[in-house]
Write a protein that holds these residues in place. Sequence first.
Motif, PDB file in Angstrom:
ATOM      1  N   HIS A 154      -1.937  -5.494  -4.350  1.00  0.00           N
ATOM      2  CA  HIS A 154      -3.251  -5.143  -3.805  1.00  0.00           C
ATOM      3  C   HIS A 154      -3.116  -4.071  -2.717  1.00  0.00           C
ATOM      4  O   HIS A 154      -4.047  -3.323  -2.465  1.00  0.00           O
ATOM      5  N   ASN A 155      -1.945  -4.038  -2.078  1.00  0.00           N
ATOM      6  CA  ASN A 155      -1.740  -3.068  -0.998  1.00  0.00           C
ATOM      7  C   ASN A 155      -1.074  -1.777  -1.476  1.00  0.00           C
ATOM      8  O   ASN A 155      -0.530  -1.038  -0.655  1.00  0.00           O
ATOM      9  N   ALA A 156      -1.141  -1.484  -2.784  1.00  0.00           N
ATOM     10  CA  ALA A 156      -0.558  -0.222  -3.263  1.00  0.00           C
ATOM     11  C   ALA A 156      -1.213   0.996  -2.588  1.00  0.00           C
ATOM     12  O   ALA A 156      -0.495   1.862  -2.073  1.00  0.00           O
TER      13      ALA A 156
ATOM     14  N   GLY B 194       0.114   1.275   0.853  1.00  0.00           N
ATOM     15  CA  GLY B 194       1.511   1.712   0.862  1.00  0.00           C
ATOM     16  C   GLY B 194       1.621   3.225   0.708  1.00  0.00           C
ATOM     17  O   GLY B 194       2.331   3.886   1.461  1.00  0.00           O
ATOM     18  N   TYR B 195       0.876   3.781  -0.270  1.00  0.00           N
ATOM     19  CA  TYR B 195       0.897   5.242  -0.459  1.00  0.00           C
ATOM     20  C   TYR B 195       0.306   5.957   0.759  1.00  0.00           C
ATOM     21  O   TYR B 195       0.758   7.032   1.147  1.00  0.00           O
TER      22      TYR B 195
ATOM     23  N   SER C  82       0.483   5.023   3.881  1.00  0.00           N
ATOM     24  CA  SER C  82       1.445   5.098   4.989  1.00  0.00           C
ATOM     25  C   SER C  82       2.578   6.074   4.653  1.00  0.00           C
ATOM     26  O   SER C  82       3.095   6.763   5.529  1.00  0.00           O
ATOM     27  N   ILE C  83       2.926   6.194   3.364  1.00  0.00           N
ATOM     28  CA  ILE C  83       3.927   7.195   2.963  1.00  0.00           C
ATOM     29  C   ILE C  83       3.348   8.604   3.194  1.00  0.00           C
ATOM     30  O   ILE C  83       4.005   9.477   3.762  1.00  0.00           O
TER      31      ILE C  83
ATOM     32  N   GLY D  15       2.898   9.203   6.955  1.00  0.00           N
ATOM     33  CA  GLY D  15       4.081   8.920   7.757  1.00  0.00           C
ATOM     34  C   GLY D  15       3.777   7.925   8.853  1.00  0.00           C
ATOM     35  O   GLY D  15       4.512   7.793   9.825  1.00  0.00           O
ATOM     36  N   SER D  16       2.685   7.185   8.684  1.00  0.00           N
ATOM     37  CA  SER D  16       2.262   6.252   9.727  1.00  0.00           C
ATOM     38  C   SER D  16       3.047   4.952   9.648  1.00  0.00           C
ATOM     39  O   SER D  16       3.221   4.377   8.582  1.00  0.00           O
ATOM     40  N   GLN D  17       3.510   4.482  10.798  1.00  0.00           N
ATOM     41  CA  GLN D  17       4.134   3.166  10.871  1.00  0.00           C
ATOM     42  C   GLN D  17       3.187   2.140  11.468  1.00  0.00           C
ATOM     43  O   GLN D  17       3.574   1.020  11.785  1.00  0.00           O
ATOM     44  N   GLU D  18       1.942   2.577  11.651  1.00  0.00           N
ATOM     45  CA  GLU D  18       0.954   1.644  12.191  1.00  0.00           C
ATOM     46  C   GLU D  18       0.620   0.596  11.127  1.00  0.00           C
ATOM     47  O   GLU D  18       0.835   0.809   9.946  1.00  0.00           O
ATOM     48  N   PRO D  19       0.086  -0.555  11.555  1.00  0.00           N
ATOM     49  CA  PRO D  19      -0.190  -1.626  10.604  1.00  0.00           C
ATOM     50  C   PRO D  19      -1.214  -1.226   9.551  1.00  0.00           C
ATOM     51  O   PRO D  19      -2.094  -0.409   9.816  1.00  0.00           O
ATOM     52  N   SER D  20      -1.071  -1.774   8.364  1.00  0.00           N
ATOM     53  CA  SER D  20      -2.152  -1.661   7.391  1.00  0.00           C
ATOM     54  C   SER D  20      -2.394  -3.040   6.813  1.00  0.00           C
ATOM     55  O   SER D  20      -1.467  -3.834   6.655  1.00  0.00           O
ATOM     56  N   SER D  21      -3.658  -3.313   6.539  1.00  0.00           N
ATOM     57  CA  SER D  21      -3.988  -4.572   5.893  1.00  0.00           C
ATOM     58  C   SER D  21      -4.745  -4.268   4.616  1.00  0.00           C
ATOM     59  O   SER D  21      -5.416  -3.239   4.525  1.00  0.00           O
ATOM     60  N   SER D  22      -4.581  -5.123   3.626  1.00  0.00           N
ATOM     61  CA  SER D  22      -5.313  -4.959   2.373  1.00  0.00           C
ATOM     62  C   SER D  22      -5.971  -6.287   2.075  1.00  0.00           C
ATOM     63  O   SER D  22      -5.290  -7.308   1.987  1.00  0.00           O
TER      64      SER D  22
END
Lengths: 264, 398
Positions: free
Chosen positions: A116-118, A121-122, A124-125, A128-135
């Motif tokens: 679900h977090n594909a 993921g892309y 943040s790639i 270049g963010s290392q900040e949190p992501s939620s899905s």
Amino acid sequence: MISASLYSVAVCTPGMVGWEAAKAVLRGDEPWADQPLPPLKIEMLAANERRRLTPTIKLALYTAQEALRASGLEGEDISAVFASSNGDLDVADRICSALTEEARPVSPTQFHNSVHNAPAGYWSIATGSQEPSSSISAGDVSFSAGLLEAMSQVEVEQEMVMLACYDSLPPFPLSEVESITTPFAVALLLGPLQKGLSKLALQNREYEQVATTMACPALEQIRLANPAARSLPLLESLAMGRTQSLLLPSVNGGCLALDLDYVD
Amino acid sequence: MITKSPLSLTAYTLVNALGQGCEAVFTALQQGRSGLRRCDFEPAELDTWIGRVDGVEDYPVPKALAEYDCRNNRLAEMGLNQDGFRQQVEASIKRYGAHRVGLFLGTSTSGIAETEVAYRYRLSDDASLPSDYRFSTTHNPYALSDFCCRSLGLTGPATVVSTACSSSAKVFAAAYRHIQAGFCDAAVVGGVDSLCLSTLYGFNSLDLLSSEPCRPWDQQRAGISIGEGAGFVLLEPHTEGSSELALLGYGESSDGYHMSTPHPQGRGAVLAMQRALQSAGLSPQQVDYLNLHGTATAANDSAEDMAVSMLFGSELMCSSTKGWTGHTLGAAGITEAIICCLALERDFVPATLNLEQPDPAFNTQVLRESKNRTIQTALSNSFGFGGNNCSLVFGRIS
């Protein structure tokens, strides 16, 4: 009550690709016309990653990319919330089909795109963010759940958050058991309060109330055709430049009370 | 800092291959008994080991919720019925009102197994799915939280977090924020993931399934053993007289590196742990135990070892519990959070099962034998596909 400033907005759905096109339709300057989505260019990703994207991932990423572009900010310091009812049903369809074959040949690319977090993921790639992501998912009311999650991050963590809410058209045969009839994505870049920007405030959840609807029948039909399109009353107020209180449908029969304080 | 308003863990429960409920799981941990077995999940034909929960197939969901019936929701219901958890939630509803108790659950695949079966029963590629197939109450990710809200009678804010293997760790952060923001007074957090062909054959396609019980941190480690599990925690603001056991901190980050491979030096993992410590107001020296993500893939364990030893040196007591439960994916965060709670409350630190020869390139001290040891603070790591990381700190409020 929690509040956030709105830095930028993007929309992607047939007949409303991009915020300028959407604004014209939502103000009533242009009639809504059902035009198929053009190919969505994901310029923020390198070609080798871009090749692996599915239509659903493209829809989510494109809309977030356009909101980021409109803000003029870099994505590196921005957290993300991706909200979608179904996630990627094209991928689920391919995997479930592969599993009916003799050797069950699930493709590795399909599998890593199946999470679900594909899109996150892309994202943040790409940034270049290392900040949190939620899905997240909250079914038909995924937009209000995403908005609450994103705004609570702004409020509690004091960070910038990209909210992208999307669902694409399910493929056959899942299209027969799912109510989504048009692809729709919306992205809002939210951050701690800043003068000169429109302000969103979430009051609380209310029960025994009716969610705000669209006066235009064609737009009301779209609002009901996709969970992400439950954002249309907010988008309409933004397009009209209106300060307004709205009720967004929320989980468990409640509504989320949203105040928009519009600043041009 | 979260320590200014820590959340008490009023109740918790878990179900996995080790057994149903905290007592069963803890007894297995004490006795050194793994829950893994050779894959007997039909119709999978894979040379691998799995952590399967006995009795899920026959476990009933409430009659009124028959449309939600699927393996994942059966496992959820089984979890809700252990350790008096349901009664504790009922008491919290009395305290705050059903609309003021939130519910935040993690899952990676929800009830996709129903869709797998429905596709098998189609006669041709242009045929519809069987008429008794239901999508939104089984396969849709939110089906899990929708089912649990209804089963528990909760009407507060609810959502599903689905960030692969960090899903049910991130729910603690989501619940904390919703409570802080005033949208609920208490929250049920947790996660449920159940065996399905999609993950078994999916991980197989990436060559990440071990053909023997998984061996975290071992030189010979050769991949994961997939498990299933459910776990739930009731979180409430700490007041005098409430549980001393508390969520002290959380840290979230992204790798921004690759979809299915962690950053080789674990840069996102370091950041998640640093943020967790920062939000707990703790220095690395104040952590007594770390439950590793420790999946037993070559890449994860290597990156995690670098990240952990960079922050903690080689002194910290660590273990991976994947050799006991298998990798329960979307339920791994909650499973290992609760194992940390058991360790804190019962003065028992579990070993890393199946670890024979630690990878000589590694620096962290990983327990090969369980220890009876009093600990004050425990950190739990969860890292998912898409480079999605979350670390949690648990401890006591004195």
